[in-house]
Design an enzyme around this catalytic site. Structure first.
Site, PDB file in Angstrom:
ATOM      1  N   ALA A  26       0.842  -1.198   0.000  1.00 17.46           N
ATOM      2  CA  ALA A  26       0.000   0.000   0.000  1.00 17.46           C
ATOM      3  C   ALA A  26       0.875   1.245   0.000  1.00 17.46           C
ATOM      4  O   ALA A  26       2.103   1.170  -0.080  1.00 17.46           O
ATOM      5  CB  ALA A  26      -0.940  -0.003   1.202  1.00 17.46           C
ATOM      6  N   ASN A  27       0.228   2.408   0.100  1.00 17.91           N
ATOM      7  CA  ASN A  27       0.945   3.675   0.235  1.00 17.91           C
ATOM      8  C   ASN A  27       0.178   4.555   1.220  1.00 17.91           C
ATOM      9  O   ASN A  27      -0.852   4.149   1.766  1.00 17.91           O
ATOM     10  CB  ASN A  27       1.122   4.350  -1.129  1.00 17.91           C
ATOM     11  CG  ASN A  27      -0.203   4.632  -1.813  1.00 17.91           C
ATOM     12  OD1 ASN A  27      -1.039   5.374  -1.298  1.00 17.91           O
ATOM     13  ND2 ASN A  27      -0.402   4.037  -2.985  1.00 17.91           N
ATOM     14  N   ARG A  28       0.669   5.759   1.446  1.00 17.39           N
ATOM     15  CA  ARG A  28       0.140   6.606   2.509  1.00 17.39           C
ATOM     16  C   ARG A  28      -1.008   7.519   2.084  1.00 17.39           C
ATOM     17  O   ARG A  28      -1.450   8.366   2.857  1.00 17.39           O
ATOM     18  CB  ARG A  28       1.269   7.469   3.088  1.00 17.39           C
ATOM     19  CG  ARG A  28       2.403   6.682   3.705  1.00 17.39           C
ATOM     20  CD  ARG A  28       3.488   7.614   4.231  1.00 17.39           C
ATOM     21  NE  ARG A  28       4.659   6.896   4.714  1.00 17.39           N
ATOM     22  CZ  ARG A  28       4.779   6.403   5.935  1.00 17.39           C
ATOM     23  NH1 ARG A  28       3.793   6.565   6.811  1.00 17.39           N
ATOM     24  NH2 ARG A  28       5.872   5.765   6.292  1.00 17.39           N
ATOM     25  N   SER A  29      -1.512   7.379   0.877  1.00 18.25           N
ATOM     26  CA  SER A  29      -2.584   8.270   0.423  1.00 18.25           C
ATOM     27  C   SER A  29      -3.820   8.158   1.322  1.00 18.25           C
ATOM     28  O   SER A  29      -4.302   7.069   1.605  1.00 18.25           O
ATOM     29  CB  SER A  29      -2.973   7.926  -1.014  1.00 18.25           C
ATOM     30  OG  SER A  29      -4.081   8.704  -1.424  1.00 18.25           O
ATOM     31  N   ALA A  92      -3.515   7.399  -5.809  1.00 17.02           N
ATOM     32  CA  ALA A  92      -2.123   6.946  -5.788  1.00 17.02           C
ATOM     33  C   ALA A  92      -2.128   5.441  -6.041  1.00 17.02           C
ATOM     34  O   ALA A  92      -2.111   4.637  -5.110  1.00 17.02           O
ATOM     35  CB  ALA A  92      -1.479   7.281  -4.445  1.00 17.02           C
TER      36      ALA A  92
END
Length: 214
Positions: A26-29, A92
């Site tokens: 995942a990412n921090r969006s 993102a």
């Protein structure tokens, strides 16, 4: 300005790419900027389809929301939402995924080897699509050389506008944003604004670009 009668597609949030039933890439969006843009477009009268990755945010008033988890699901949802007069690709999207294991990967003597598979490029695919929106806007989350990277991205992806923002600080999850709007005529650098105010400014620019006046 008004967007009455226009259909605008917005993507927002991250994607989660499963590794096994309990882990994912995942990412921090946070999805906050994309949701604010969807809300601002709806406030101008647009019919808005919001394709949202896994975020804990309420659906903006007047917005049709489609929840997805992975990049493949987001690509399919974008395809299903066409045609649209404009598209704002804020999400993102993970660049890579793995073939997920059916069972939880157990901890052993060595870390598991994950083979990465490239995800579809949703923005570039939409730029080449027979039902390409008249106005196609992408976002570029950068940590350095923002304008140079975003300018190159606009040409490479085939977008009309690219909005570059610096994510080296706390923009992801924060409540303000400072961006550069890159288009065929040059670069506009916007001052730092609350994400809602930035969304309203962008929605007005989209309405003007589509030639819609009250």
């Amino acid at each position: 300005m008004t967007l009455s009668g226009a259909h605008v597609l917005v993507t927002a949030g991250p994607t989660h790419e499963p590794i096994d039933p309990v882990r994912y890439i995942a990412n921090r969006s946070s999805g906050k900027q994309g949701f604010a843009i969807a809300a601002a477009l709806a406030a101008l009268g647009a019919r808005v389809t919001l394709v949202a990755g896994p975020v804990a945010l309420p659906t903006p008033a007047g917005v049709a929301r489609v929840d997805v988890e992975t990049a493949l699901e987001m690509a399919a949802a974008v395809e299903s939402a066409l045609p649209a007069d404009a598209a704002v690709m804020v999400a993102a999207v993970a660049d890579w995924r793995v073939a997920p294991a059916a069972r939880k990967i157990k901890k052993g003597d060595a870390a598991p080897i994950l083979t990465l598979i490239e995800n579809p490029d949703i923005l570039a695919s939409l730029a080449r699509h027979p039902l390409r929106p008249a106005l196609l806007i992408g976002f570029a989350a950068e940590t350095h050389d923002m304008i140079a990277h975003a300018t190159a991205k606009r040409a490479r992806k085939g977008a009309d506008w690219i909005i570059a923002n610096d994510v080296s600080g706390d923009v992801m999850g924060g409540d303000t944003n400072s961006v550069h709007l890159i288009h065929a005529d040059g670069v506009e650098s916007w001052e730092e604004l609350p994400k809602a105010a930035l969304a309203e400014r962008l929605a007005a620019r989209i309405a003007a670009a589509l030639g819609r006046h009250a």
